[in-house]
Enzyme design. Sequence first.
Site, PDB file in Angstrom:
ATOM      1  N   LYS A 221     -10.717  -1.790   4.006  1.00 31.44           N
ATOM      2  CA  LYS A 221     -11.081  -2.733   4.430  1.00 31.44           C
ATOM      3  C   LYS A 221     -11.199  -3.153   6.073  1.00 31.44           C
ATOM      4  O   LYS A 221     -12.524  -4.247   5.867  1.00 31.44           O
ATOM      5  CB  LYS A 221     -10.448  -4.391   4.185  1.00 31.44           C
ATOM      6  CG  LYS A 221      -9.123  -3.945   3.340  1.00 31.44           C
ATOM      7  CD  LYS A 221     -10.553  -5.112   2.247  1.00 31.44           C
ATOM      8  CE  LYS A 221      -9.693  -4.788   0.516  1.00 31.44           C
ATOM      9  NZ  LYS A 221      -8.813  -6.471   0.787  1.00 31.44           N
ATOM     10  N   LYS A 222     -11.470  -2.192   7.090  1.00 28.68           N
ATOM     11  CA  LYS A 222     -11.592  -2.119   8.302  1.00 28.68           C
ATOM     12  C   LYS A 222     -13.420  -1.736   8.194  1.00 28.68           C
ATOM     13  O   LYS A 222     -14.208  -1.239   8.918  1.00 28.68           O
ATOM     14  CB  LYS A 222     -10.556  -1.644   9.099  1.00 28.68           C
ATOM     15  CG  LYS A 222      -9.646  -2.585   9.777  1.00 28.68           C
ATOM     16  CD  LYS A 222      -8.590  -1.456  10.366  1.00 28.68           C
ATOM     17  CE  LYS A 222      -7.332  -2.401  10.789  1.00 28.68           C
ATOM     18  NZ  LYS A 222      -6.571  -2.910   9.348  1.00 28.68           N
ATOM     19  N   LEU A 223     -13.404  -0.968   6.940  1.00 22.32           N
ATOM     20  CA  LEU A 223     -15.214  -1.023   7.231  1.00 22.32           C
ATOM     21  C   LEU A 223     -16.244  -1.995   7.285  1.00 22.32           C
ATOM     22  O   LEU A 223     -17.648  -1.072   7.115  1.00 22.32           O
ATOM     23  CB  LEU A 223     -15.134   0.234   5.417  1.00 22.32           C
ATOM     24  CG  LEU A 223     -14.592   1.369   5.679  1.00 22.32           C
ATOM     25  CD1 LEU A 223     -14.227   2.388   4.521  1.00 22.32           C
ATOM     26  CD2 LEU A 223     -14.756   2.696   7.011  1.00 22.32           C
TER      27      LEU A 223
END
Length: 763
Positions: A221-223
Amino acid sequence: MEARDPTADAYLSSGGEEQTTQKDVAPKKDKPQIKSKMEQIFGFKKEDLTSWYSLVSLLNRPTDSASLGIFRCLFGLLMAIDITQERGLSHLDYKYLDGAPVCRFPLFSFLQPLPLDWMYLVYVVMFLGALGIMLGCFYRLSCLMFISTYWYIFFLDKTAWNNHSYLYGLIGFQLTLMDGNRYWSIDGLRRPSIRNAHVPLWNYTVLRAQIFIVYFIAGIKKLDADWVEGYSMSYLAHHWLFDPFKVILPVELVSLLVVHGGGLVLDLTAGYLLFFDATRPYAFFFVSYFHCMNSQLFSIGMFPYTMLATSPLFCYPDWPRRFFVRFPAVLRVALPLTSPDAQPSTSCVYNEIQATGTECQETLKVSRSSKLRLRHKLGAIFAILYIIEQFLLPYSHFITQGYNNWTNGLYGYSWDMMVHSRSHQHVKITYKDGKTGEIGYLNPGVFTQSRRWKDHGDMLKQYATCLGQFLPRYNISEPEIYFDIWVSINERFQQRLFDPRVDIVKADWSPFRPNAWLMPLLVDLSPWRTKFQEIEGTLDNQTEIVFIADFPGLYLENFVSEDLGNTSIHVLQGKLNVEIVEEKKNYTLQPGEQMQVPAGAYHKVYTVSEDPSSYMYIYVNTTDVALQENFTKLFELQERVRNGTETEPLPPELQPLIATDDDAVNATDPVVQLFLKRQRRMKEVKKRREAGMLERLERFAVKKYYSVRRGFLMTLIALRNLAVGPPPLEQLTREVAFANVKEPPAEANQDERLKDEVGHGEL
């Protein structure tokens, strides 16, 4: 699936006697079994995955229960502490406001809180369940007591949803189905047949997979571009915890490389690093450092400590035996078992050894799995389906389209941890009487204690429906409710989240359809964020700026306070029409143009271009600037008096400036009052930050003591009320007052004044 397990090759002989490993029972002349490279790395062979029979046998392979037992104990302890903290036992009466008109936000509309005394009983059941899990006492019943009450409370209030609370419920559910009471448990003392018995491998597989998913999906999700570019949590770089990095890096690079880059890399790799022997020590260091930092950065309760407790699950399952055997023999009486011998368990599938003859008349030992029972197959099916479901649920947006707002779906189920930061510039609630047409305004948050409804369409619908039920009590018939909410996500423009023209009471909402009255995020304007930094860099410390974006056909109604002098509107993109309401004048602005707006009056900014507009307000808080100038003069005067360089006597209104800290000060001048109050606050902040470890620990312990004390006493009052009925009102008032006794006033006031130092909660 399984790190190398020294008990993995344990089996029963055909006569049912317990053996240890093939190496132990084989004659010395036999060569030890050579493991394949895959088995050395992953703990299982390729053949274990070639058929359903071998896969079930693998997932039910006998495994040491020691690590699972220690984790069970730690988890139960942390959940018992969590109940008085983040679950809210210490302030339960404030949370549920028994009998008061309150708008609530349950997952299912039929879920409602019980009367207050019964809610205390629910918490008692949950606490006893957590305690039973910790002690391994009546284990299954304790797990059921915990998860039934925990999920009821979790589903009761969506405004309290977060990923780590969801994780606690998942782990509690998993432990219910596992044999967590086989090691260091009261059940083991009561039932010798299960004491120190094996557990099936899938018990560890599910827990390890769950923790891997928490890390890895959070990394995926942090991509997101906002995180990679450093916009999601840029404010964190200013925290004192990152001061060591600021010695060698500017704060901008600390935010980009350490906060965002480091968080991304750690989440993506932590699960892998914990799994393998060679990288596990490094993983322990980094994840421990990461969670210790989080405990100081955010107010997230037991989450950092729970994640620390999960890390040893990736070690060899017998690590507690090897650890506690190092303690003196005198202490081992109260410590977990260190004996390497484990009992067989019907929950596991053991290998049977058969002797076969060969052409050379040599006897070889061939192992085969014992018969699979239904419980073995069900355990394997559960493990496989559960892991698949946990991988898919964070990406279930194509199903739960009604929740998708700007938070990418069901936030509390998707491991979107810290991906979004928000700031709210403007919240307006307008009601309209459906019969008379009368229009009025409501204070944001009326009839509710939560602020989270502003960011979620499903909660906004619930809130509007609740307001529609309450407002007729105040002679507002058939009310229509309109919301105008402006939000900036990850440092973008402030923009509308919901359509202000839609009556939310009558608006449709479904968890399975897109939200028609949700305004789209203006992602095309995201590149402006780089320009924002350039513009803000040209301003002085006294000038404030707000960036606004709006949709064609809509307008922003704004009031400029008398304190805000020199307020101007600058057009960045699109075409605006600015109406000065009192003057009844309209001005058209093109990109690059600007105009002053009068203070103490309303104005409306219409977007008249075909595309969304963007503009900025630039203003100076003249009252604050004047106050700061007065503070500077008072400080300089105070310094001159203390240094003996001030020759003229002070007038009476300035005499409090020379008072000592122990003197009772009664300043008559309001500016002097504010100045002295500010000085006291700054002194207390400095004292707090420079306090020694013992003083900090004492302050923490005192605060927690009074919090737990209140929860305990209020619970006793509630249970007494349920058992024998409530006492007279005067007695009840005295009992509640006694429970409300807090820490010494100085400390309490200090904490109140230092709220800005408290860490940010999970978004």
